[in-house]
Design an enzyme around this catalytic site. Structure first.
Site, PDB file in Angstrom:
ATOM      1  N   PHE A  10     -20.455  -3.166  18.206  1.00 60.18           N
ATOM      2  CA  PHE A  10     -20.559  -4.487  18.846  1.00 60.18           C
ATOM      3  C   PHE A  10     -20.075  -5.624  17.919  1.00 60.18           C
ATOM      4  N   ILE A  11     -20.738  -5.812  16.795  1.00 62.41           N
ATOM      5  CA  ILE A  11     -20.384  -6.964  15.949  1.00 62.41           C
ATOM      6  C   ILE A  11     -19.088  -6.683  15.185  1.00 62.41           C
ATOM      7  N   GLU A  82     -26.625   2.726  11.945  1.00 62.13           N
ATOM      8  CA  GLU A  82     -27.381   2.950  13.170  1.00 62.13           C
ATOM      9  C   GLU A  82     -28.172   1.663  13.375  1.00 62.13           C
ATOM     10  N   SER A  83     -28.139   1.106  14.606  1.00 59.38           N
ATOM     11  CA  SER A  83     -28.617  -0.274  14.758  1.00 59.38           C
ATOM     12  C   SER A  83     -29.752  -0.475  15.758  1.00 59.38           C
ATOM     13  N   THR A 132     -29.823  -7.535   8.278  1.00 64.86           N
ATOM     14  CA  THR A 132     -30.616  -8.051   9.395  1.00 64.86           C
ATOM     15  C   THR A 132     -31.831  -8.846   8.919  1.00 64.86           C
ATOM     16  N   ASP A 133     -32.326  -9.720   9.800  1.00 54.99           N
ATOM     17  CA  ASP A 133     -33.565 -10.455   9.487  1.00 54.99           C
ATOM     18  C   ASP A 133     -34.791  -9.550   9.572  1.00 54.99           C
ATOM     19  N   GLU A 134     -34.622  -8.358  10.191  1.00 58.09           N
ATOM     20  CA  GLU A 134     -35.790  -7.480  10.385  1.00 58.09           C
ATOM     21  C   GLU A 134     -36.356  -6.968   9.065  1.00 58.09           C
ATOM     22  N   TYR A 158     -35.774   1.645  11.460  1.00 59.93           N
ATOM     23  CA  TYR A 158     -34.491   0.923  11.348  1.00 59.93           C
ATOM     24  C   TYR A 158     -34.548  -0.124  10.241  1.00 59.93           C
ATOM     25  N   LYS A 162     -32.513  -0.413   6.653  1.00 61.32           N
ATOM     26  CA  LYS A 162     -31.638  -1.547   6.290  1.00 61.32           C
ATOM     27  C   LYS A 162     -32.141  -2.198   4.994  1.00 61.32           C
ATOM     28  N   ASN A 257     -39.051 -13.104  24.630  1.00 60.70           N
ATOM     29  CA  ASN A 257     -38.204 -12.199  25.428  1.00 60.70           C
ATOM     30  C   ASN A 257     -38.229 -12.524  26.915  1.00 60.70           C
ATOM     31  N   ARG A 290     -43.245  -1.464  22.697  1.00 58.31           N
ATOM     32  CA  ARG A 290     -42.587  -0.683  21.631  1.00 58.31           C
ATOM     33  C   ARG A 290     -43.608  -0.435  20.512  1.00 58.31           C
ATOM     34  N   PRO A 291     -43.713   0.794  19.990  1.00 62.54           N
ATOM     35  CA  PRO A 291     -44.661   1.038  18.885  1.00 62.54           C
ATOM     36  C   PRO A 291     -44.314   0.159  17.675  1.00 62.54           C
ATOM     37  N   GLY A 292     -45.322  -0.480  17.110  1.00 59.45           N
ATOM     38  CA  GLY A 292     -45.102  -1.305  15.908  1.00 59.45           C
ATOM     39  C   GLY A 292     -44.245  -2.531  16.158  1.00 59.45           C
TER      40      GLY A 292
HETATM   41  P1  NAD Z   1     -23.559  -1.024  16.683  1.00 63.01           P
HETATM   42  O1  NAD Z   1     -24.565   0.062  16.783  1.00 63.01           O
HETATM   43  O2  NAD Z   1     -23.055  -1.666  17.929  1.00 63.01           O
HETATM   44  O3  NAD Z   1     -22.277  -0.492  15.891  1.00 63.01           O
HETATM   45  C1  NAD Z   1     -22.372   0.286  14.732  1.00 63.01           C
HETATM   46  C2  NAD Z   1     -20.999   0.909  14.462  1.00 63.01           C
HETATM   47  O4  NAD Z   1     -21.089   1.669  13.260  1.00 63.01           O
HETATM   48  C3  NAD Z   1     -20.542   1.865  15.562  1.00 63.01           C
HETATM   49  O5  NAD Z   1     -19.193   1.611  15.892  1.00 63.01           O
HETATM   50  C4  NAD Z   1     -20.709   3.240  14.940  1.00 63.01           C
HETATM   51  O6  NAD Z   1     -19.774   4.194  15.444  1.00 63.01           O
HETATM   52  C5  NAD Z   1     -20.469   2.929  13.480  1.00 63.01           C
HETATM   53  N1  NAD Z   1     -21.122   3.903  12.572  1.00 63.01           N
HETATM   54  C6  NAD Z   1     -22.380   4.392  12.668  1.00 63.01           C
HETATM   55  N2  NAD Z   1     -22.600   5.267  11.674  1.00 63.01           N
HETATM   56  C7  NAD Z   1     -21.462   5.318  10.932  1.00 63.01           C
HETATM   57  C8  NAD Z   1     -21.079   6.023   9.753  1.00 63.01           C
HETATM   58  N3  NAD Z   1     -21.908   6.876   9.157  1.00 63.01           N
HETATM   59  N4  NAD Z   1     -19.843   5.819   9.254  1.00 63.01           N
HETATM   60  C9  NAD Z   1     -18.974   4.976   9.873  1.00 63.01           C
HETATM   61  N5  NAD Z   1     -19.277   4.297  10.989  1.00 63.01           N
HETATM   62  C10 NAD Z   1     -20.517   4.442  11.507  1.00 63.01           C
HETATM   63  O7  NAD Z   1     -24.202  -2.102  15.702  1.00 63.01           O
HETATM   64  P2  NAD Z   1     -24.018  -3.688  15.676  1.00 63.01           P
HETATM   65  O8  NAD Z   1     -25.033  -4.289  16.565  1.00 63.01           O
HETATM   66  O9  NAD Z   1     -22.589  -4.020  15.846  1.00 63.01           O
HETATM   67  O10 NAD Z   1     -24.467  -3.980  14.169  1.00 63.01           O
HETATM   68  C11 NAD Z   1     -23.510  -3.978  13.103  1.00 63.01           C
HETATM   69  C12 NAD Z   1     -24.229  -4.273  11.801  1.00 63.01           C
HETATM   70  O11 NAD Z   1     -24.868  -5.534  11.884  1.00 63.01           O
HETATM   71  C13 NAD Z   1     -25.331  -3.263  11.458  1.00 63.01           C
HETATM   72  O12 NAD Z   1     -25.306  -3.045  10.074  1.00 63.01           O
HETATM   73  C14 NAD Z   1     -26.616  -3.971  11.868  1.00 63.01           C
HETATM   74  O13 NAD Z   1     -27.700  -3.539  11.083  1.00 63.01           O
HETATM   75  C15 NAD Z   1     -26.254  -5.406  11.579  1.00 63.01           C
HETATM   76  N6  NAD Z   1     -26.955  -6.433  12.387  1.00 63.01           N
HETATM   77  C16 NAD Z   1     -26.966  -6.330  13.752  1.00 63.01           C
HETATM   78  C17 NAD Z   1     -27.571  -7.344  14.503  1.00 63.01           C
HETATM   79  C18 NAD Z   1     -27.591  -7.304  16.011  1.00 63.01           C
HETATM   80  O14 NAD Z   1     -28.257  -8.150  16.638  1.00 63.01           O
HETATM   81  N7  NAD Z   1     -26.899  -6.382  16.671  1.00 63.01           N
HETATM   82  C19 NAD Z   1     -28.171  -8.427  13.849  1.00 63.01           C
HETATM   83  C20 NAD Z   1     -28.152  -8.477  12.455  1.00 63.01           C
HETATM   84  C21 NAD Z   1     -27.520  -7.471  11.728  1.00 63.01           C
HETATM   85  O1  DAU Z   2     -33.070  -9.140  14.527  1.00 70.14           O
HETATM   86  C1  DAU Z   2     -31.845  -8.488  14.351  1.00 70.14           C
HETATM   87  C2  DAU Z   2     -31.859  -7.152  15.038  1.00 70.14           C
HETATM   88  O2  DAU Z   2     -31.764  -7.415  16.438  1.00 70.14           O
HETATM   89  C3  DAU Z   2     -30.748  -6.212  14.592  1.00 70.14           C
HETATM   90  O3  DAU Z   2     -30.904  -5.921  13.233  1.00 70.14           O
HETATM   91  C4  DAU Z   2     -30.745  -4.933  15.424  1.00 70.14           C
HETATM   92  O4  DAU Z   2     -29.633  -4.122  15.069  1.00 70.14           O
HETATM   93  C5  DAU Z   2     -30.630  -5.315  16.892  1.00 70.14           C
HETATM   94  O5  DAU Z   2     -30.685  -4.156  17.710  1.00 70.14           O
HETATM   95  C6  DAU Z   2     -31.746  -6.285  17.273  1.00 70.14           C
HETATM   96  O6  DAU Z   2     -33.036  -5.617  17.221  1.00 70.14           O
HETATM   97  P1  DAU Z   2     -34.159  -5.873  18.341  1.00 70.14           P
HETATM   98  O7  DAU Z   2     -35.093  -4.744  18.321  1.00 70.14           O
HETATM   99  O8  DAU Z   2     -34.714  -7.247  18.226  1.00 70.14           O
HETATM  100  O9  DAU Z   2     -33.197  -5.835  19.661  1.00 70.14           O
HETATM  101  P2  DAU Z   2     -33.420  -5.220  21.116  1.00 70.14           P
HETATM  102  O10 DAU Z   2     -32.315  -5.759  21.955  1.00 70.14           O
HETATM  103  O11 DAU Z   2     -33.642  -3.760  21.094  1.00 70.14           O
HETATM  104  O12 DAU Z   2     -34.763  -5.925  21.575  1.00 70.14           O
HETATM  105  C7  DAU Z   2     -34.898  -7.335  21.613  1.00 70.14           C
HETATM  106  C8  DAU Z   2     -36.327  -7.643  22.022  1.00 70.14           C
HETATM  107  O13 DAU Z   2     -36.476  -7.282  23.419  1.00 70.14           O
HETATM  108  C9  DAU Z   2     -37.376  -6.854  21.289  1.00 70.14           C
HETATM  109  O14 DAU Z   2     -38.521  -7.663  21.111  1.00 70.14           O
HETATM  110  C10 DAU Z   2     -37.702  -5.685  22.213  1.00 70.14           C
HETATM  111  C11 DAU Z   2     -37.488  -6.285  23.594  1.00 70.14           C
HETATM  112  N1  DAU Z   2     -36.995  -5.368  24.640  1.00 70.14           N
HETATM  113  C12 DAU Z   2     -35.891  -4.626  24.355  1.00 70.14           C
HETATM  114  C13 DAU Z   2     -35.372  -3.780  25.316  1.00 70.14           C
HETATM  115  C14 DAU Z   2     -34.156  -2.924  25.016  1.00 70.14           C
HETATM  116  C15 DAU Z   2     -37.601  -5.327  25.869  1.00 70.14           C
HETATM  117  O15 DAU Z   2     -38.616  -6.034  26.118  1.00 70.14           O
HETATM  118  N2  DAU Z   2     -37.090  -4.491  26.816  1.00 70.14           N
HETATM  119  C16 DAU Z   2     -36.019  -3.690  26.581  1.00 70.14           C
HETATM  120  O16 DAU Z   2     -35.611  -2.912  27.489  1.00 70.14           O
END
Ligand code: NAD
Ligand code: DAU
Length: 354
Positions: A10-11, A82-83, A132-134, A158, A162, A257, A290-292
């Site tokens: 995605f990102i 893995e995200s 991530t902020d997590e 997760y 990270k 949410n 969600r657990p935790g």
């Molecule tokens: P995503 O899951 O959409 O994409 C992850 C990508 O990494 C995928 O294309 C996958 O094929 C690739 N990948 C996974 N394992 C791999 C490996 N071993 N070697 C090479 N490629 C591999 O994740 P995203 O949401 O795009 O997040 C990207 C980064 O940003 C992550 O490090 C995540 O922790 C961080 N991040 C995400 C968010 C968010 O809201 N999505 C917020 C803050 C930080």
């Molecule tokens: O804060 C940054 C993080 O944001 C990234 O590091 C992660 O990669 C990214 O996946 C995201 O994590 P969250 O757990 O916050 O995202 P998610 O979209 O899974 O969930 C957002 C919030 O919504 C969370 O409080 C759980 C809730 N949720 C999620 C889903 C999928 C629901 O209530 N229902 C749902 O079906």
């Protein structure tokens, strides 16, 4: 040349698309193409010589050694991970493998390459780790937003994985002098977001007439940033960040949410009303928590603004409207993800070697 890992996710893919559109410098994109990697997202770059895609694992030291020697990148931006928190609860193994062991192996490969560079190139080299902020854990209602000084208190497999990767990156700087930068960003949303995450899941489920599952009481707070703003922050940190420093990235958009889900429903009511004229919010269904589950995240992004002059371009209102509109006109991308057809790209592109 820069090396981007995880650039089919995605990102990472948004970053690669923006980079190629805005710079002449080529990108080497290394991605394992797990379920989250989608080459269809990068289809507009087919035939573009400024984008070189390689399917592979960040933990494959032999492949990394070869790629680094061949392409000689001046920087690495590490998105690969893995995200998804829910998947990490169900099966943490892959998170440890990629986010911890994979980052360690990548750091070692990069260190080997970097340490042999001529002095000027060595000094100019950057390893930017996207995190991530997590890692900071969960805030109480009255707590101030996370600054770069907050303690690490990760709560999910997760976020723990990270956090471990951030510590490795820090240690490779302090011990070996590797020129690293780390960004810790809040929740992203926008185009090409895999529909297992909250916002895209709500959009696609709403349109399909399915329930909109809200975990627990829906009052958990996340801080939302449009993905293109995250990408611009990473470019800025890469360009001007101070070595060894971390930068929090966020857009000051804390929302519970349930408010997010209701906003998505209201936009869909306006842009694509239900055939029966009823509001999409009728599909909201409260489900087991969600657990935790972390209660609240919030990012204080003042360091990035003060020191590097970065600010987000989108407000939540403009960003979420663009996002819902994007999903409405990219039904095929969503359908191919849901049906698994996007994986055919991988098979077409990567036939077994003769
Ligand atoms: P995503 O899951 O959409 O994409 C992850 C990508 O990494 C995928 O294309 C996958 O094929 C690739 N990948 C996974 N394992 C791999 C490996 N071993 N070697 C090479 N490629 C591999 O994740 P995203 O949401 O795009 O997040 C990207 C980064 O940003 C992550 O490090 C995540 O922790 C961080 N991040 C995400 C968010 C968010 O809201 N999505 C917020 C803050 C930080
Ligand atoms: O804060 C940054 C993080 O944001 C990234 O590091 C992660 O990669 C990214 O996946 C995201 O994590 P969250 O757990 O916050 O995202 P998610 O979209 O899974 O969930 C957002 C919030 O919504 C969370 O409080 C759980 C809730 N949720 C999620 C889903 C999928 C629901 O209530 N229902 C749902 O079906």
């Amino acid at each position: 040349m820069i090396l981007v890992t995880g650039g089919a996710g995605f990102i990472g893919a948004n970053f690669v698309l923006d980079w190629v559109a805005g710079s002449d410098e080529p990108v080497l994109n290394l991605d394992k193409l797990t379920y989250a990697g989608n080459l269809e997202t990068l289809a507009s770059l087919n035939g573009n010589t400024r984008h070189v895609f390689v399917q592979g694992d960040i933990g494959d030291s032999q492949l990394l050694g070869k790629l680094l020697a061949e392409h000689k990148p001046r920087a690495v931006v590490n998105f690969a991970a893995e995200s998804h928190v829910d998947r990490s609860i169900h099966g943490p193994g892959d998170f440890i493998e990629t986010n911890v062991v994979g980052t360690f192996r990548l750091l070692e490969s990069v260190r080997g390459y970097w340490s042999a560079l001529p002095e000027a190139e060595k000094a100019a080299f950057r390893f930017l780790h996207v995190s991530t902020d997590e890692v900071y854990g969960s805030l109480k209602k009255e707590d101030p937003a996370f600054t770069e000084e907050n303690k690490y208190e990760p709560n999910s497999p997760y976020s723990a994985s990270k956090a471990a990767s951030d510590h490795l990156v820090r240690a490779w700087h302090h011990t070996y002098g590797l020129p690293v930068l780390t960004t810790n960003c809040s929740n992203n949303y926008g185009p090409y977001h895999f529909p297992e995450k909250l916002i895209p899941l709500m959009i696609v489920n709403a349109l399909a007439g399915k329930p909109l599952p809200v975990y627990g009481d829906g009052m958990q707070v996340r801080d939302w940033l449009y993905v293109k703003d995250h990408c611009s922050a990473i470019r800025r940190v890469l360009e001007a960040g101070k070595l060894g420093e971390t930068y929090n990235v966020g857009g000051w958009n804390e929302k519970p949410n349930i408010e997010i889900v209701k906003t998505v429903c209201a936009l869909l009511d306006e842009l694509k009303p239900r055939a029966d004229g009823k509001p999409y919010a009728e599909q909201i269904t409260y489900v087991t928590d969600r657990p935790g589950h972390d209660r609240r995240y919030a990012i204080d992004a003042r360091k990035l603004e003060r020191e590097l002059g970065w600010k987000p371009a989108e407000t939540f209102e403009t960003g979420i409207r663009k996002t819902v509109e994007w999903y409405l006109v990219h039904g095929e991308w969503v359908r191919n993800v849901q049906s698994g057809a996007y994986r055919e790209w991988v098979e077409k592109q990567y036939k077994a070697a003769p």
